[in-house]
Scaffold this active site. Structure first.
Site, PDB file in Angstrom:
ATOM      1  N   ASP A 250      49.618  46.005  37.931  1.00  0.00           N
ATOM      2  CA  ASP A 250      49.089  44.653  37.678  1.00  0.00           C
ATOM      3  C   ASP A 250      50.241  43.774  37.183  1.00  0.00           C
ATOM      4  O   ASP A 250      50.875  44.090  36.185  1.00  0.00           O
ATOM      5  CB  ASP A 250      47.980  44.742  36.631  1.00  0.00           C
ATOM      6  CG  ASP A 250      47.245  43.418  36.453  1.00  0.00           C
ATOM      7  OD1 ASP A 250      46.016  43.435  36.334  1.00  0.00           O
ATOM      8  OD2 ASP A 250      47.906  42.354  36.416  1.00  0.00           O
TER       9      ASP A 250
ATOM     10  N   ASP B 292      47.454  40.126  42.595  1.00  0.00           N
ATOM     11  CA  ASP B 292      48.513  40.696  41.731  1.00  0.00           C
ATOM     12  C   ASP B 292      48.226  42.127  41.289  1.00  0.00           C
ATOM     13  O   ASP B 292      48.869  42.620  40.366  1.00  0.00           O
ATOM     14  CB  ASP B 292      48.734  39.793  40.515  1.00  0.00           C
ATOM     15  CG  ASP B 292      47.784  40.081  39.365  1.00  0.00           C
ATOM     16  OD1 ASP B 292      46.606  40.377  39.623  1.00  0.00           O
ATOM     17  OD2 ASP B 292      48.237  40.029  38.211  1.00  0.00           O
ATOM     18  N   GLU B 293      47.296  42.792  41.948  1.00  0.00           N
ATOM     19  CA  GLU B 293      46.800  44.056  41.403  1.00  0.00           C
ATOM     20  C   GLU B 293      46.430  45.044  42.519  1.00  0.00           C
ATOM     21  O   GLU B 293      45.813  44.644  43.505  1.00  0.00           O
ATOM     22  CB  GLU B 293      45.542  43.673  40.634  1.00  0.00           C
ATOM     23  CG  GLU B 293      45.010  44.618  39.670  1.00  0.00           C
ATOM     24  CD  GLU B 293      43.654  44.097  39.155  1.00  0.00           C
ATOM     25  OE1 GLU B 293      42.908  44.931  38.686  1.00  0.00           O
ATOM     26  OE2 GLU B 293      43.346  42.901  39.247  1.00  0.00           O
TER      27      GLU B 293
END
Ligand code: TTP
Ligand code: MG
Length: 354
Positions: free
Chosen positions: A9, A104-105
């Site tokens: 993350d 983002d993960e």
């Protein structure tokens, strides 16, 4: 069989991209979001801004009050998407079993990886240093035998941290976890659990599975598994969407139901555009409306449906609006959202068609 899962993350993702572009932003509080005067909301902020209590989903006006020197930037989605693709393509060097959760993960399953002698910890460390060197932003990672604990672990030493929970540590680590770390347990469920003296996973263990189900219904089942830090879900390469939605925050509150109903039409056009991109892979299972009132309280209403029709949304909106508290209605509506519940096409039916 024990899996080796890495959850990655990015740290303050949008803000990290902006800090990469303008290095002086590293040393001052910045946020990405809508302007305070047009009733914008903070999408995210860098860690210097978090020291002042600024956080995601906070009204920008409130953020400025908490941190007067905060610089709020409008955000550049195209750039964030490009950076996200670059990061995801780095992940792909380490495994083919990757499940992106957002820009983002992602979960990365490295159970069968021959890299670094099969050490998930060393792989995670290499991913982190490669992303920092090639992309110029930092990411935090969690390593664990399953998705639930890997995700908790990536948050443990944020920002720029790596935290590993070995299979032998799973039992002890999960015992200490607060119930709010379990997906689906928000403040309301946590309060309900607290009323039974349950704060963490160790407390949950003194109940039988049956007792948990009797007391907490469907949530009880998830609690029974997660309290031992267990999670049997595989990393799913192809993301299965459960819904698609659009929403808008209005510069001025919508004063009454008629204004809300009129505002649905442009939202509906936008929703249809998004739906058309998905319609080959999904069927509609229901329609949803969301209302956020001027006092920030919100409610959603949904109804099963296999068809989409603007009138369905209007009817549902009427029901939702009138079920709001009278005081909320007087104050008006600041945000309207509409969406579709999706399901994968019925495979049996498809077989029959062919
Ligand atoms: P997150 O990973 O939740 O947050 P973050 O990366 O900014 O910070 P952290 O270090 O705590 O991980 O979300 C990723 C991006 O998604 C974030 O940079 C901006 C966007 N976002 C929103 O637009 N609105 C929101 O409410 C949240 C939580 C995130
Ligand atoms: Mg993040």
């Amino acid at each position: 069989m024990s899996r080796k899962i890495i959850h990655c993350d990015c740290d303050c993702f949008y803000a990290a991209v902006e800090m990469r572009e303008v290095p002086s932003y590293r040393y001052r509080p910045i946020a990405i979001g809508g302007a305070a005067h047009s009733r914008g909301v903070i999408a995210t902020c860098n860690y210097p801004a978090r020291k002042f209590g600024v956080h995601s989903a906070m009204a920008s006006a409130q953020a400025i009050r908490a941190c007067p020197e905060l610089l709020i930037l409008p955000g550049r989605m195209a750039l964030y998407k490009a950076v996200s693709q670059q990061i995801m393509s780095i992940f792909k060097r380490y495994s083919t079993t990757i499940e992106p959760l957002s820009l983002d993960e992602a979960f990365i399953d490295v159970t069968d990886s021959p890299l670094f002698g099969g050490s998930a910890t060393l792989i995670a460390q290499d991913i982190r240093s490669t992303v920092e060197a090639e992309v110029g932003i930092t990411i935090s990672a969690g390593v664990a035998p399953n998705k639930f604990i890997a995700k908790v672990a990536s948050d443990w030493l944020k920002p720029n941290g790596l935290f590993v929970v070995k299979p032998s540590e799973l039992d002890e680590f999960s015992a200490r976890l607060c119930v709010t770390k379990i997906p689906g347990i928000g403040p309301v469920s946590a309060a309900k659990l607290a009323a039974h003296g349950i704060q963490n996973c160790a407390d949950l263990r003194s109940f039988s599975e049956l007792e948990l189900e009797q007391k907490f219904g469907r949530m009880g089942q998830a609690l029974a598994t997660r309290r031992y830090g267990e999670d049997h879900r595989p990393v799913q390469t192809r993301r299965v969407r459960k819904s698609v939605s659009v929403e808008n925050t209005y510069t001025q509150d919508l004063a009454n139901i008629q204004a809300c109903s009129d505002a649905l039409s442009p939202l509906y056009t936008e929703l249809l555009e998004r739906w058309h991109k998905l319609s080959q892979d999904y069927e509609v299972a229901g329609v949803v409306v969301k209302l956020k009132f001027a006092d920030f309280s919100q409610l959603t209403r949904e109804q099963a449906s296999v068809e989409i029709n603007l009138d369905f949304f209007k009817t549902l909106l009427q029901t939702a609006f009138h079920s709001g508290l009278p005081q909320q209605q007087r104050q008006g509506v600041r945000l309207l959202g509409m969406g579709l519940k999706l399901k994968a096409p019925d495979s049996q039916q498809q077989l029959r068609l062919f």
